[in-house]
Design an enzyme around this catalytic site. Structure first.
Site, PDB file in Angstrom:
ATOM      1  N   GLN A 101      -5.899   6.999   9.639  1.00 14.27           N
ATOM      2  CA  GLN A 101      -4.664   6.525   8.770  1.00 14.27           C
ATOM      3  C   GLN A 101      -4.867   7.560   7.316  1.00 14.27           C
ATOM      4  O   GLN A 101      -6.026   7.877   6.904  1.00 14.27           O
ATOM      5  CB  GLN A 101      -4.574   5.043   8.560  1.00 14.27           C
ATOM      6  CG  GLN A 101      -5.810   4.609   7.946  1.00 14.27           C
ATOM      7  CD  GLN A 101      -5.594   3.021   8.104  1.00 14.27           C
ATOM      8  OE1 GLN A 101      -5.940   2.255   7.235  1.00 14.27           O
ATOM      9  NE2 GLN A 101      -5.508   2.539   9.447  1.00 14.27           N
ATOM     10  N   HIS A 103      -3.445   6.818   2.952  1.00 15.81           N
ATOM     11  CA  HIS A 103      -2.276   6.122   2.168  1.00 15.81           C
ATOM     12  C   HIS A 103      -1.611   7.189   1.197  1.00 15.81           C
ATOM     13  O   HIS A 103      -2.381   7.791   0.523  1.00 15.81           O
ATOM     14  CB  HIS A 103      -3.282   4.919   1.536  1.00 15.81           C
ATOM     15  CG  HIS A 103      -3.995   4.053   2.362  1.00 15.81           C
ATOM     16  ND1 HIS A 103      -3.221   3.511   3.337  1.00 15.81           N
ATOM     17  CD2 HIS A 103      -5.194   3.687   2.274  1.00 15.81           C
ATOM     18  CE1 HIS A 103      -4.252   2.537   4.091  1.00 15.81           C
ATOM     19  NE2 HIS A 103      -5.430   2.929   3.407  1.00 15.81           N
ATOM     20  N   GLU A 120      -8.387   2.502  -2.430  1.00 13.31           N
ATOM     21  CA  GLU A 120      -9.416   1.279  -2.087  1.00 13.31           C
ATOM     22  C   GLU A 120     -10.619   1.891  -1.994  1.00 13.31           C
ATOM     23  O   GLU A 120     -11.104   2.995  -2.483  1.00 13.31           O
ATOM     24  CB  GLU A 120      -8.864   0.807  -0.734  1.00 13.31           C
ATOM     25  CG  GLU A 120      -8.805   1.932   0.201  1.00 13.31           C
ATOM     26  CD  GLU A 120      -8.391   1.588   1.562  1.00 13.31           C
ATOM     27  OE1 GLU A 120      -7.496   0.643   1.714  1.00 13.31           O
ATOM     28  OE2 GLU A 120      -8.554   2.287   2.756  1.00 13.31           O
ATOM     29  N   HIS A 178      -8.961   8.671   6.626  1.00 11.95           N
ATOM     30  CA  HIS A 178      -9.880   7.601   6.999  1.00 11.95           C
ATOM     31  C   HIS A 178      -9.687   6.570   8.257  1.00 11.95           C
ATOM     32  O   HIS A 178      -8.513   6.574   8.504  1.00 11.95           O
ATOM     33  CB  HIS A 178     -10.310   6.836   5.691  1.00 11.95           C
ATOM     34  CG  HIS A 178      -9.264   5.872   5.208  1.00 11.95           C
ATOM     35  ND1 HIS A 178      -8.155   6.371   4.666  1.00 11.95           N
ATOM     36  CD2 HIS A 178      -9.083   4.549   5.534  1.00 11.95           C
ATOM     37  CE1 HIS A 178      -7.078   5.455   4.427  1.00 11.95           C
ATOM     38  NE2 HIS A 178      -7.747   4.168   4.775  1.00 11.95           N
ATOM     39  N   ARG A 198       0.067   5.758   9.834  1.00  6.74           N
ATOM     40  CA  ARG A 198      -1.040   6.012  10.893  1.00  6.74           C
ATOM     41  C   ARG A 198      -0.664   7.578  11.403  1.00  6.74           C
ATOM     42  O   ARG A 198       0.456   7.930  11.760  1.00  6.74           O
ATOM     43  CB  ARG A 198      -0.693   5.389  12.138  1.00  6.74           C
ATOM     44  CG  ARG A 198      -0.966   3.588  11.913  1.00  6.74           C
ATOM     45  CD  ARG A 198      -0.920   2.901  13.189  1.00  6.74           C
ATOM     46  NE  ARG A 198      -0.962   1.495  12.900  1.00  6.74           N
ATOM     47  CZ  ARG A 198       0.040   0.673  12.779  1.00  6.74           C
ATOM     48  NH1 ARG A 198       1.242   1.317  13.308  1.00  6.74           N
ATOM     49  NH2 ARG A 198       0.129  -0.477  12.555  1.00  6.74           N
TER      50      ARG A 198
END
Length: 326
Positions: A101, A103, A120, A178, A198
């Site tokens: 995936q 982001h 994150e 990642h 995804r």
């Protein structure tokens, strides 16, 4: 009614995931039936709002705390008028591989309405022998090479695999491809977002028996092919009483500390503090109160709490929200 600031502990919101398991039970957390992949420990998101489980504010949601105490408790960096709490704190049990995936950033035009981008960091709490993660692309992979790999069914050939051990820290800026893989237990500090694109999901069915949705075009659009500044770190050299910065971004600064005995600390008025107890146990003491703490527990310390003390034998992750100009 005036309430003196005190450390807030929240009841975790548990999320069933195809890749989850039951490992979060080892922290004494209450899990519903099923394969639980995520425990949202501190959350203020439409998909999960955690409620206080200690002290005079017990039963209040984090959204109510935000509305009631605002900048005084969250600090000027942690409070935004009409905005959600900026961070989401999770524990992740990866009993199976997560999807590959990526982001988006805050500026991506395809974001769902009202949603943020997602930068994150991970701190590995536990890892089985041989555990690994997917972390970034191999050298020379650009959009054209990725599109070709997708057409030919060899997406995994473009990925970097990295072995992991307990104590490893990973910074994952938006745009970094990642995936956590099976056998790892992770604490995650992230932007308050639930947006994930995804790229590949091993052609496996989801919990409903159907293939899960992929987001190929969005993924191709948001991947940082030249890198986004991802960084990894071994953190096992931290000495008692020291703090090591293990992730620094515009959204959070995360430090790892080791407590052996008593450690006196203090909040600052510009940001609340989030503590994640990664290992061990002890007590959290402040003016007018004390609470036992143990691995797997998370606390939000209001910016106006002031002096506090950690006492015991434990490893702690301490997070603050930096100034927008930091």
């Amino acid at each position: 009614m005036t309430i003196k600031p005190y450390p807030l502990q929240f009841k975790a919101e548990m999320k069933e995931r195809i890749w989850g398991g039951r490992a979060l039970e080892q922290f004494g957390l209450e899990l519903p039936p099923g394969v639980i992949g995520e425990g949202w420990m501190i959350g203020d998101h439409p998909n999960g709002i955690t409620s206080v489980m200690n002290g005079p504010l017990s039963g209040k949601g984090l959204d109510e705390i935000r509305e009631g105490f605002g900048k005084e408790w969250f600090g000027e960096n942690g409070y935004k008028e009409n905005g959600r709490f900026p961070l989401l704190i999770k524990l992740l049990d990866c009993n199976d591989d997560l999807s590959i995936q990526v982001h988006p950033t805050d500026s991506y035009e395809g974001l769902p309405p009202g949603e943020l981008g997602k930068t994150e960091m991970w701190y590995v709490l536990d890892a089985k022998p041989g555990a690994k993660i997917i972390y970034g692309l191999k050298d020379g992979i650009d959009r054209g090479a990725m599109e070709e790999a997708i057409r030919e069914g060899r997406v995994m050939d473009t990925m970097q695999e990295v072995p992991v051990e307990a104590g490893d820290a990973f910074y994952i800026p938006a745009g970094t491809v990642h995936a956590l893989c099976s056998g790892v237990l992770v604490a995650e500090i992230q932007q308050n977002s639930d947006t994930t694109y995804r790229l590949f999901d091993y052609n496996r069915p989801g919990l409903d028996g159907k293939l899960r949705e992929l987001h190929i075009e969005d993924s191709l659009n948001v991947i940082a092919y030249e890198g986004a500044g991802a960084a990894r770190m071994k953190t096992d050299g931290v000495k008692p009483g020291e703090w090591l910065t293990i992730a620094s971004s515009p959204y959070f600064i995360v430090e790892k500390g080791v407590v052996e005995g008593s450690l006196k600390l203090s909040t600052a008025t510009d940001s609340c503090v989030i503590l994640v107890i990664a290992e061990g146990e002890g007590s959290l003491n402040w003016e007018g109160g004390s609470q036992t703490v143990k691995a797997g527990e998370c606390f939000l310390l209001p910016a106006t709490l002031g002096a506090y003390e950690l006492d015991g034998s434990m490893t702690v992750l301490r997070s603050v929200i930096p100034s927008p100009t930091a």
